[in-house]
Design an enzyme around this catalytic site. Sequence first.
Site, short mmCIF file in Angstrom:
data_model
loop_
_atom_site.label_atom_id
_atom_site.label_comp_id
_atom_site.label_asym_id
_atom_site.label_seq_id
_atom_site.Cartn_x
_atom_site.Cartn_y
_atom_site.Cartn_z
NE ARG A 178 -3.57 -2.39 -0.11
CZ ARG A 178 -3.19 -3.40 -0.91
NH1 ARG A 178 -2.17 -3.28 -1.75
NH2 ARG A 178 -3.84 -4.54 -0.93
CB CYS A 239 -8.96 -2.78 4.53
SG CYS A 239 -9.84 -4.24 3.98
CD GLU A 310 -5.10 -0.65 3.19
OE1 GLU A 310 -5.03 -1.78 3.72
OE2 GLU A 310 -5.70 -0.43 2.13
C1 FAD Z 1 -15.51 0.67 -0.01
C2 FAD Z 1 -14.01 0.76 -0.20
C3 FAD Z 1 -13.31 -0.37 -0.64
C4 FAD Z 1 -11.92 -0.29 -0.83
N1 FAD Z 1 -11.27 -1.41 -1.27
C5 FAD Z 1 -9.93 -1.36 -1.47
C6 FAD Z 1 -9.21 -2.50 -1.94
O1 FAD Z 1 -9.78 -3.56 -2.21
N2 FAD Z 1 -7.87 -2.38 -2.11
C7 FAD Z 1 -7.19 -1.23 -1.85
O2 FAD Z 1 -5.98 -1.18 -2.04
N3 FAD Z 1 -7.85 -0.13 -1.40
C8 FAD Z 1 -9.19 -0.17 -1.20
N4 FAD Z 1 -9.85 0.96 -0.73
C9 FAD Z 1 -9.08 2.17 -0.38
C10 FAD Z 1 -8.96 3.20 -1.53
O3 FAD Z 1 -10.07 3.08 -2.40
C11 FAD Z 1 -7.68 3.04 -2.33
O4 FAD Z 1 -6.56 3.24 -1.51
C12 FAD Z 1 -7.63 4.03 -3.51
O5 FAD Z 1 -6.62 3.62 -4.40
C13 FAD Z 1 -7.40 5.47 -3.08
O6 FAD Z 1 -7.60 6.30 -4.22
P1 FAD Z 1 -8.14 7.80 -4.09
O7 FAD Z 1 -8.10 8.42 -5.42
O8 FAD Z 1 -9.45 7.82 -3.39
O9 FAD Z 1 -7.01 8.44 -3.17
P2 FAD Z 1 -7.19 9.41 -1.92
O10 FAD Z 1 -7.90 8.67 -0.84
O11 FAD Z 1 -7.73 10.71 -2.36
O12 FAD Z 1 -5.66 9.60 -1.52
C14 FAD Z 1 -4.88 8.51 -1.08
C15 FAD Z 1 -3.41 8.95 -1.07
O13 FAD Z 1 -2.98 9.17 -2.41
C16 FAD Z 1 -2.49 10.50 -2.58
N5 FAD Z 1 -2.86 10.90 -3.95
C17 FAD Z 1 -4.07 10.84 -4.54
N6 FAD Z 1 -3.98 11.25 -5.83
C18 FAD Z 1 -2.68 11.57 -6.04
C19 FAD Z 1 -1.96 12.05 -7.17
N7 FAD Z 1 -2.52 12.28 -8.36
N8 FAD Z 1 -0.63 12.29 -7.01
C20 FAD Z 1 -0.02 12.06 -5.83
N9 FAD Z 1 -0.65 11.59 -4.73
C21 FAD Z 1 -1.97 11.34 -4.85
C22 FAD Z 1 -3.18 11.31 -1.51
O14 FAD Z 1 -2.44 12.48 -1.19
C23 FAD Z 1 -3.20 10.30 -0.37
O15 FAD Z 1 -1.94 10.26 0.25
C24 FAD Z 1 -11.23 0.90 -0.54
C25 FAD Z 1 -11.94 2.04 -0.10
C26 FAD Z 1 -13.32 1.96 0.06
C27 FAD Z 1 -14.07 3.19 0.53
#
Ligand code: FAD
Length: 316
Positions: A178, A239, A310
Amino acid sequence: MALSSELKKQLKNRFSDRVRFDEPMAHHTAFRVGGPADVFITVTEEIELIYLMQWVKENNLAYYILGGGTNLLVQDQGIRGVVIYMAKALAKISHYGEIILSAMAGASLSTLCRFAIHHGLSGMNFALGIPGTVGGAIRMNAGAWKGEISDVLESIRVLRPDGSIESMDKKSLIFTYRSVSSRSGSSVAENNKDLSSSVILEGRFLLSQQRPEVLQAEADEMLKARKKSQPAGLASAGCFFKNPDNSESAGKLIDLAGCKGLRVGNAAVSEKHANFIINQGQASAEDILRLMHKVQETVLRKFNIMLEPEVKIVGN
Ligand SMILES: Cc1cc2nc3c(=O)[nH]c(=O)nc-3n(C[C@H](O)[C@H](O)[C@H](O)COP(=O)(O)OP(=O)(O)OC[C@H]3O[C@@H](n4cnc5c(N)ncnc54)[C@H](O)[C@@H]3O)c2cc1C
């Protein structure tokens, strides 16, 4: 932080109604919690991002990159400085050669997965159902079903804090559970290359060919399994804890420690999947943090394992 009216005016002139002040982060996170960001800007073009990175540097302000907000717990006092919102715009997905897809950071990860299926490209199905953006998924090295972004990512393009843009291939990146970082040292020049302060603009994914109907059948199975095991439609950040090394999964440990259903205020440990903390309504970040500590203490007492979040805890 009180932003001067002159600085606010500069942002208004440049971003018009795409800049907001004191914007509640609860509106932009899957957990639906989080106090106000001093400044919240939706960027729609790379050139704006370059301007913004230079502007925050000149004005000595902090910045935070927001993707879909699906892996964040923003605290109740909110975020000081500028939140740069990447989702929805900067979302183009393109097909190169036979097996390469490129996606801008603001594209939804699920849209990328569906695009791959449609074009008969295999490798992305593990990510179906992971909410959020491509940029967030790369930053988090998101994964599921034994697959993760590092399996398919070929290269990224990043914007550095000094405004320069650089391509980095997989060899120059270190992927861990992660997380991703760059192979850089500790000098000032190299700090500029630190991935945690850079904006991921785009990712290129190396896939393989497969018939769309085969991929679709696999995707249907995966989505069905996800629906069965995870609480759907409730506010959470997925998670909450990382799976510890050499042990049962975090969810199993939390379940065995008897924490399913544990509550603080309006935050609760899901009955369906013990590694999900759910905002049952008007939970505060404080409720969720107190519940997190309760779960950590209970699991530590029972199994001598300290669970690490996480979810990224942001702001103050
Ligand atoms: C219902 C649910 C199920 C999920 N299932 C999973 C799963 O199966 N596996 C898993 O790994 N995760 C899961 N997640 C967690 C999450 O969806 C992932 O970590 C996802 O990849 C985060 O993407 P985001 O765009 O929402 O990032 P954000 O939550 O907006 O940001 C996450 C991190 O990335 C950074 N970031 C975002 N965009 C950029 C960019 N363009 N450049 C630099 N840094 C950036 C942010 O600063 C932050 O540090 C789940 C979440 C939910 C709500």
